[in-house]
Design a protein around this motif. Structure first.
Motif, PDB file in Angstrom:
ATOM      1  N   GLN A 114      31.562 -50.733  29.072  1.00  0.00           N
ATOM      2  CA  GLN A 114      32.171 -50.987  27.767  1.00  0.00           C
ATOM      3  C   GLN A 114      33.109 -49.865  27.345  1.00  0.00           C
ATOM      4  O   GLN A 114      34.074 -50.101  26.623  1.00  0.00           O
ATOM      5  CB  GLN A 114      31.076 -51.192  26.728  1.00  0.00           C
TER       6      GLN A 114
ATOM      7  N   GLU B 167      33.782 -55.286  22.983  1.00  0.00           N
ATOM      8  CA  GLU B 167      33.802 -56.727  22.733  1.00  0.00           C
ATOM      9  C   GLU B 167      33.769 -57.529  24.033  1.00  0.00           C
ATOM     10  O   GLU B 167      33.620 -58.754  24.014  1.00  0.00           O
ATOM     11  CB  GLU B 167      35.059 -57.100  21.933  1.00  0.00           C
ATOM     12  N   GLN B 168      33.868 -56.847  25.169  1.00  0.00           N
ATOM     13  CA  GLN B 168      33.892 -57.518  26.474  1.00  0.00           C
ATOM     14  C   GLN B 168      32.551 -58.160  26.791  1.00  0.00           C
ATOM     15  O   GLN B 168      31.498 -57.541  26.638  1.00  0.00           O
ATOM     16  CB  GLN B 168      34.242 -56.513  27.567  1.00  0.00           C
ATOM     17  N   GLU B 169      32.578 -59.418  27.239  1.00  0.00           N
ATOM     18  CA  GLU B 169      31.348 -60.123  27.623  1.00  0.00           C
ATOM     19  C   GLU B 169      30.900 -59.638  28.996  1.00  0.00           C
ATOM     20  O   GLU B 169      31.654 -59.675  29.967  1.00  0.00           O
ATOM     21  CB  GLU B 169      31.599 -61.633  27.649  1.00  0.00           C
TER      22      GLU B 169
END
Length: 302
Positions: free
Chosen positions: A155, A161-163
């Motif tokens: 991250q 915000e990355q899945e």
């Protein structure tokens, strides 16, 4: 019974293609291929986009100029796999060859094709993580700490915000689920894979995907399989366990150039009074330069 070989081959290929994507735990990586273009028998171009940041708006001159840079990265497919299968005419039951062949070939994909594709994909991604310095040592008593550190490292590069998705072998999954720290953190979330929606356990929004142990090693031998008694894949000497492999969901692209099925009737088959099925899968998994640091792995000795 007449069999339209071309028609059934097309139908089987379409159904088997869906079975591969839905059955493979790594199948969702096929969703990340953006207008991949083939330029040769083994080469695929996958575009990468690069932007410039914002600038000051000028009330006299208007917007600052900028551009979008599209770079086509070339990757070479390495996995060209296939198998020829025969179904004796006498084995055809009252449901007909189409029904029996469909069940047989779907089972072949489930038991042979999907495990091999998962093993190759996961081992290759683990190699990418190791090459980029994102490999950690795993022990059962540090599973939650390692999980958190891997997530934070990705991250920090990809954005919070990355899945993210975390593949786990059975021992790591059991250890994580037994860890007191996560008792209030585990939730059930939706996870899209191809055309289907799954419900999976997640921790802090990170989907947890348990994977069979045979598919979670760092290196394999993919056998040439020139006879009926060989083929498939085996764990390579010196391989390690992949206990956890964490990756951004869009961090890899699974490219399948072809999944081809050819069907021959007993009348067309010169070697036996049997239906002949020839199955071929030509694929590979790639990681763009911009995603190389979006993968982390935790390993242990076998």
């Amino acid at each position: 019974m007449a069999l339209n070989s071309l028609e059934y081959a097309q139908k089987f290929a379409s159904a088997l293609d869906k079975a591969v994507v839905q059955g493979a735990v790594t199948g969702f990586f096929a969703d990340n291929v953006l207008k991949a273009q083939f330029v040769g028998a083994k080469t695929v171009l996958i575009p990468e986009l690069d932007f410039v940041g914002l600038g000051d708006y000028d009330r006299d001159n208007g917007f600052p100029s900028g551009k979008i840079t599209v770079t086509n990265s070339s990757f070479m497919l390495t996995k060209d796999r296939g198998r020829e299968l025969q179904l004796d005419r006498m084995d055809m039951d009252e449901t007909g060859i189409a029904n029996l062949a469909g069940r047989t070939l779907k089972e072949y994909v489930r038991t042979q094709v999907v495990p091999e594709m998962d093993a190759y994909t996961l081992s290759k991604l683990a190699g990418v993580a190791t090459e980029n310095g994102n490999e950690k040592a795993y022990t059962a008593d540090n599973v939650f700490k390692t999980f958190t550190e891997m997530a934070t490292a990705i991250q920090a590069k990809a954005g919070f915000e990355q899945e993210l998705v975390c593949f786990m072998n059975p021992s790591a999954y059991a250890a994580l689920m037994a860890t007191p720290e996560i008792s209030r953190s585990v939730t059930v979330s939706d996870f899209k894979k191809g055309d289907i929606e799954l419900e999976v356990k997640s921790i802090n929004g990170i989907a947890i995907l348990p994977v069979a142990d045979e598919r979670m090693k760092t290196a394999y031998q993919f056998n040439a399989g020139t006879t009926t008694t060989t083929g498939g894949f085996t764990v390579d000497e010196g391989a390690k366990n992949i206990n956890m492999l964490m990756v951004a969901k869009d961090g890899a692209s699974l490219v399948k150039k072809t999944e081809k099925m050819r069907i021959f009737t007993p009348e067309q088959n010169q070697d036996a009074d049997a239906y002949l099925f020839q199955y071929r899968l030509y694929y590979d998994v790639f990681v763009k330069k911009s995603r190389l640091e979006h993968i982390a792995v935790a390993t242990s000795a076998i």
